[in-house]
Scaffold this motif. Structure first.
Motif, short mmCIF file in Angstrom:
data_model
loop_
_atom_site.label_atom_id
_atom_site.label_comp_id
_atom_site.label_asym_id
_atom_site.label_seq_id
_atom_site.Cartn_x
_atom_site.Cartn_y
_atom_site.Cartn_z
N PRO A 58 0.84 -1.20 0.00
CA PRO A 58 0.00 0.00 0.00
C PRO A 58 0.88 1.26 0.00
N PRO A 59 0.37 2.36 -0.54
CA PRO A 59 1.17 3.59 -0.64
C PRO A 59 1.79 4.06 0.67
N ASP A 60 1.09 3.86 1.79
CA ASP A 60 1.61 4.37 3.06
C ASP A 60 2.70 3.49 3.66
N THR A 61 2.93 2.31 3.08
CA THR A 61 3.98 1.43 3.62
C THR A 61 5.07 1.12 2.61
N ARG A 62 4.86 1.47 1.35
CA ARG A 62 5.89 1.19 0.34
C ARG A 62 7.02 2.21 0.43
N PRO A 63 8.22 1.86 0.00
CA PRO A 63 9.36 2.78 0.12
C PRO A 63 9.29 3.98 -0.80
N GLY A 64 8.62 3.85 -1.95
CA GLY A 64 8.58 4.95 -2.90
C GLY A 64 9.96 5.24 -3.46
N ASN A 65 10.15 6.46 -3.88
CA ASN A 65 11.46 6.85 -4.44
C ASN A 65 12.27 7.69 -3.46
N HIS A 66 11.91 7.61 -2.18
CA HIS A 66 12.62 8.39 -1.17
C HIS A 66 14.05 7.87 -1.00
N ILE A 67 14.95 8.80 -0.87
CA ILE A 67 16.35 8.46 -0.60
C ILE A 67 16.59 8.56 0.90
N ILE A 68 16.88 7.42 1.51
CA ILE A 68 17.17 7.42 2.95
C ILE A 68 18.64 7.79 3.14
N PRO A 69 18.92 8.87 3.83
CA PRO A 69 20.32 9.29 3.98
C PRO A 69 21.14 8.29 4.78
N GLY A 70 22.38 8.10 4.37
CA GLY A 70 23.28 7.26 5.13
C GLY A 70 23.63 7.93 6.44
#
Length: 259
Positions: free
Chosen positions: A21-33
């Motif tokens: 679902p949209p609220d739990t998928r990672p999407g295209n967000h970049i998680i900073p190291g």
């Protein structure tokens, strides 16, 4: 066997049953190291810096529940050889995995896809997982995969060294907590479970997950991340990426140790 992601990922687009679902998928967000995840040099724990290393482990455990260890004593050549054996296993043709693949969650040595609840869940994880116990070694090794032919010998050596490392870390923790030497020995830490995640290339990783957010129920999890960036830790209402370090292990403090 046909359910294994590695058996069909090249043949079709991402199935609907793998789209979160949209609220739990990672999407295209970049998680900073995050370079603030503590790195503990275990090579200093046997000298005059031992007290400082003990305190560093305790502080990291309280603040993050995670830390990385370097100079841990496990030979890099053994780690690399073991990772290559796992890679060879997942590249085997399907007929060579039949004896290990099982949809029965009660099987002690089991290759499966997604999660142990595959048949009852609506959305599946994008992974294949090989899991088996390593204690008592002389008994468990009999149910491990027979191919590749060097699997049992290599993984047995690796599991022994990983257990030594875990006991070494637990000894430092017990020292910092003012507990007696060997407090976490014997029955508390004799069980060792190996879990190997395999993530085939995904047609759209923004829509699915390899592993959902979770907490580990055991004492310690010792994770070899390799050079793959993907592990994330939740802290202060934010997900932060754990930077892969060469020849390091990530240590996760599990629920049992927190208690």
């Amino acid at each position: 066997m046909e359910k294994l992601v590695s058996s069909w990922f090249n043949d079709r687009p991402l199935p609907q049953s793998y789209i979160f679902p949209p609220d739990t998928r990672p999407g295209n967000h970049i998680i900073p190291g995050c370079s603030t995840i503590p790195v503990v040099d275990l090579g200093k724990a046997s000298g005059c810096d031992r007290t400082g290393i003990v305190q560093q482990i305790l502080e990291a455990s309280r603040e993050f529940g995670f830390f990385q260890v370097i100079n841990h004593g496990v030979l890099e050549s053994l780690v690399n050889d073991t990772m290559n054996v796992f890679k060879e296993f997942f590249e085997l043709p399907a007929e060579d995995k039949v004896g290990v693949y099982s949809e029965d969650p009660k099987q002690p040595c089991r290759l499966y896809t997604g999660s142990p609840n595959y048949d009852s869940e609506k959305i599946h994880l994008w992974r294949d997982n090989l899991k088996h116990p390593c204690h008592p070694l002389e008994e468990c090794i009999k149910i491990w995969p027979q191919k590749p032919t060097r699997y049992r010998e290599t993984v047995a050596t690796y599991s022994i060294e990983a257990k030594k490392l875990g006991l070494r870390i637990l000894e430092l923790v017990s020292e910092g907590l003012g507990l007696s030497s060997g407090f976490f020995g014997d029955k508390l830490s004799e069980s060792v479970l190996l879990s190997v995640n395999h993530y085939p290339p995904c047609p759209d990783p923004s829509l699915t997950l390899g592993v959902s957010k979770h907490c580990d129920p055991n004492l310690l999890t010792i994770l070899h991340q390799g050079d793959v960036y993907g592990l994330q830790v939740y802290k202060d209402d934010n997900w932060i990426g754990v930077e892969p370090l060469h020849n390091a292990f990530v240590v996760n403090i599990g629920y049992q140790l927190q208690v």
